[in-house]
Design a protein around this motif. Sequence first.
Motif, PDB file in Angstrom:
ATOM      1  N   UNK A 161       0.843  -1.200   0.000  1.00  0.00           N
ATOM      2  CA  UNK A 161       0.000   0.000   0.000  1.00  0.00           C
ATOM      3  C   UNK A 161       0.876   1.246   0.000  1.00  0.00           C
ATOM      4  N   UNK A 162       0.480   2.227  -0.781  1.00  0.00           N
ATOM      5  CA  UNK A 162       1.192   3.504  -0.789  1.00  0.00           C
ATOM      6  C   UNK A 162       0.783   4.296   0.453  1.00  0.00           C
ATOM      7  N   UNK A 163       1.735   5.057   1.002  1.00  0.00           N
ATOM      8  CA  UNK A 163       1.486   5.802   2.233  1.00  0.00           C
ATOM      9  C   UNK A 163       2.098   7.190   2.128  1.00  0.00           C
ATOM     10  N   UNK A 164       1.802   7.997   3.140  1.00  0.00           N
ATOM     11  CA  UNK A 164       2.412   9.314   3.252  1.00  0.00           C
ATOM     12  C   UNK A 164       3.926   9.147   3.278  1.00  0.00           C
ATOM     13  N   UNK A 165       4.629  10.006   2.576  1.00  0.00           N
ATOM     14  CA  UNK A 165       6.088   9.908   2.504  1.00  0.00           C
ATOM     15  C   UNK A 165       6.570   9.166   1.276  1.00  0.00           C
ATOM     16  N   UNK A 166       5.631   8.529   0.555  1.00  0.00           N
ATOM     17  CA  UNK A 166       5.965   7.848  -0.698  1.00  0.00           C
ATOM     18  C   UNK A 166       5.715   8.794  -1.870  1.00  0.00           C
ATOM     19  N   UNK A 167       6.171   8.403  -3.053  1.00  0.00           N
ATOM     20  CA  UNK A 167       5.888   9.174  -4.267  1.00  0.00           C
ATOM     21  C   UNK A 167       5.384   8.219  -5.343  1.00  0.00           C
ATOM     22  N   UNK A 168       4.409   8.682  -6.088  1.00  0.00           N
ATOM     23  CA  UNK A 168       3.884   7.937  -7.229  1.00  0.00           C
ATOM     24  C   UNK A 168       4.235   8.703  -8.494  1.00  0.00           C
ATOM     25  N   UNK A 169       4.869   8.026  -9.448  1.00  0.00           N
ATOM     26  CA  UNK A 169       5.151   8.616 -10.759  1.00  0.00           C
ATOM     27  C   UNK A 169       4.172   7.995 -11.747  1.00  0.00           C
ATOM     28  N   UNK A 170       3.393   8.840 -12.412  1.00  0.00           N
ATOM     29  CA  UNK A 170       2.431   8.375 -13.415  1.00  0.00           C
ATOM     30  C   UNK A 170       2.799   8.961 -14.768  1.00  0.00           C
ATOM     31  N   UNK A 171       2.754   8.116 -15.802  1.00  0.00           N
ATOM     32  CA  UNK A 171       2.898   8.583 -17.184  1.00  0.00           C
ATOM     33  C   UNK A 171       1.555   8.401 -17.875  1.00  0.00           C
ATOM     34  N   UNK A 172       1.016   9.498 -18.387  1.00  0.00           N
ATOM     35  CA  UNK A 172      -0.245   9.469 -19.133  1.00  0.00           C
ATOM     36  C   UNK A 172      -0.209  10.592 -20.147  1.00  0.00           C
ATOM     37  N   UNK A 173      -0.132  10.227 -21.431  1.00  0.00           N
ATOM     38  CA  UNK A 173      -0.051  11.245 -22.472  1.00  0.00           C
ATOM     39  C   UNK A 173      -1.186  12.255 -22.373  1.00  0.00           C
ATOM     40  N   UNK A 174      -2.395  11.763 -22.267  1.00  0.00           N
ATOM     41  CA  UNK A 174      -3.560  12.658 -22.211  1.00  0.00           C
ATOM     42  C   UNK A 174      -3.725  13.291 -20.842  1.00  0.00           C
ATOM     43  N   UNK A 175      -3.267  12.598 -19.810  1.00  0.00           N
ATOM     44  CA  UNK A 175      -3.483  13.074 -18.447  1.00  0.00           C
ATOM     45  C   UNK A 175      -4.909  12.870 -17.985  1.00  0.00           C
ATOM     46  N   UNK A 176      -5.670  12.086 -18.761  1.00  0.00           N
ATOM     47  CA  UNK A 176      -7.082  11.874 -18.441  1.00  0.00           C
ATOM     48  C   UNK A 176      -7.453  10.403 -18.288  1.00  0.00           C
ATOM     49  N   UNK A 177      -6.517   9.494 -18.457  1.00  0.00           N
ATOM     50  CA  UNK A 177      -6.821   8.063 -18.370  1.00  0.00           C
ATOM     51  C   UNK A 177      -7.460   7.781 -17.007  1.00  0.00           C
ATOM     52  N   UNK A 178      -8.709   7.288 -17.028  1.00  0.00           N
ATOM     53  CA  UNK A 178      -9.494   7.155 -15.802  1.00  0.00           C
ATOM     54  C   UNK A 178      -8.782   6.387 -14.701  1.00  0.00           C
ATOM     55  N   UNK A 179      -8.211   5.234 -15.058  1.00  0.00           N
ATOM     56  CA  UNK A 179      -7.525   4.431 -14.050  1.00  0.00           C
ATOM     57  C   UNK A 179      -6.352   5.165 -13.431  1.00  0.00           C
ATOM     58  N   UNK A 180      -5.604   5.903 -14.239  1.00  0.00           N
ATOM     59  CA  UNK A 180      -4.447   6.638 -13.728  1.00  0.00           C
ATOM     60  C   UNK A 180      -4.876   7.822 -12.860  1.00  0.00           C
ATOM     61  N   UNK A 181      -5.964   8.491 -13.257  1.00  0.00           N
ATOM     62  CA  UNK A 181      -6.479   9.598 -12.436  1.00  0.00           C
ATOM     63  C   UNK A 181      -6.911   9.053 -11.074  1.00  0.00           C
ATOM     64  N   UNK A 182      -7.615   7.910 -11.064  1.00  0.00           N
ATOM     65  CA  UNK A 182      -8.068   7.305  -9.809  1.00  0.00           C
ATOM     66  C   UNK A 182      -6.886   6.921  -8.917  1.00  0.00           C
ATOM     67  N   UNK A 183      -5.850   6.346  -9.524  1.00  0.00           N
ATOM     68  CA  UNK A 183      -4.656   5.969  -8.766  1.00  0.00           C
ATOM     69  C   UNK A 183      -3.987   7.218  -8.195  1.00  0.00           C
ATOM     70  N   UNK A 184      -3.889   8.268  -9.001  1.00  0.00           N
ATOM     71  CA  UNK A 184      -3.301   9.520  -8.533  1.00  0.00           C
ATOM     72  C   UNK A 184      -4.085  10.123  -7.380  1.00  0.00           C
ATOM     73  N   UNK A 185      -5.410  10.080  -7.472  1.00  0.00           N
ATOM     74  CA  UNK A 185      -6.260  10.610  -6.393  1.00  0.00           C
ATOM     75  C   UNK A 185      -6.074   9.815  -5.107  1.00  0.00           C
ATOM     76  N   UNK A 186      -5.963   8.489  -5.229  1.00  0.00           N
ATOM     77  CA  UNK A 186      -5.743   7.643  -4.049  1.00  0.00           C
ATOM     78  C   UNK A 186      -4.414   7.991  -3.389  1.00  0.00           C
ATOM     79  N   UNK A 187      -3.371   8.143  -4.192  1.00  0.00           N
ATOM     80  CA  UNK A 187      -2.051   8.475  -3.653  1.00  0.00           C
ATOM     81  C   UNK A 187      -2.088   9.805  -2.901  1.00  0.00           C
TER      82      UNK A 187
END
Length: 195
Positions: A86-112
């Motif tokens: 599980x990701x926690x405070x103090x961690x970093x998530x790097x996401x690559x998304x050309x459009x920046x709108x891919x639903x799954x990636x947005x959801x993952x980013x919001x969770x982080x």
Amino acid sequence: MSSISLATPTASCVEDAIGVISNELTETVRALDPQEVAKAAGVVLGARRIYVAGAGRSGLSLRFTAMRLMHLGLSVCVVGDTTTPAIESGDVLIIASGSGTTRGMVAIGETAKKVGAHLVVLTTDASSPLAKLADEAIIVRAAGKQQVERAASKQYAGSLFEQAVLFVGDVMFHAIWQQNQIPTDVLWRRHANLE
């Protein structure tokens, strides 16, 4: 077996492809903002653990970066792998998304962000939901996969973006490696030996 009959490209066609891809990638990476990459590297180095995520080829490109960051001795996880904690405070998530709108990636980013992790995003669109959510965004001047007009890129779909993601990851790794003058043999000791 496929019923489609495809012609083998000529040497001239291959030469043209080499020119198109190398020229587009050179133009795109020269347009990168070194400050954006340096800031992102600072966030990565300040993290307890690093997570990488991307759909399709963008995610595959980030796996290259995950491996190199591991060679630096950093703790790196690939989102979706069965052993990823599980990701926690103090961690970093790097996401690559050309459009920046891919639903799954947005959801993952919001969770982080919800748990207090930092978010670094590579995208083509500075006004996208992921870019707005990010603590640091690296804007890649490339066509997104939905931009099919040839003026944006002569390459298919998001190829140029995905190539640039790999390039940015290698730039970040190389800059950290050189800045810290880490001997090559130290990196090599972390290279996979179960091959």
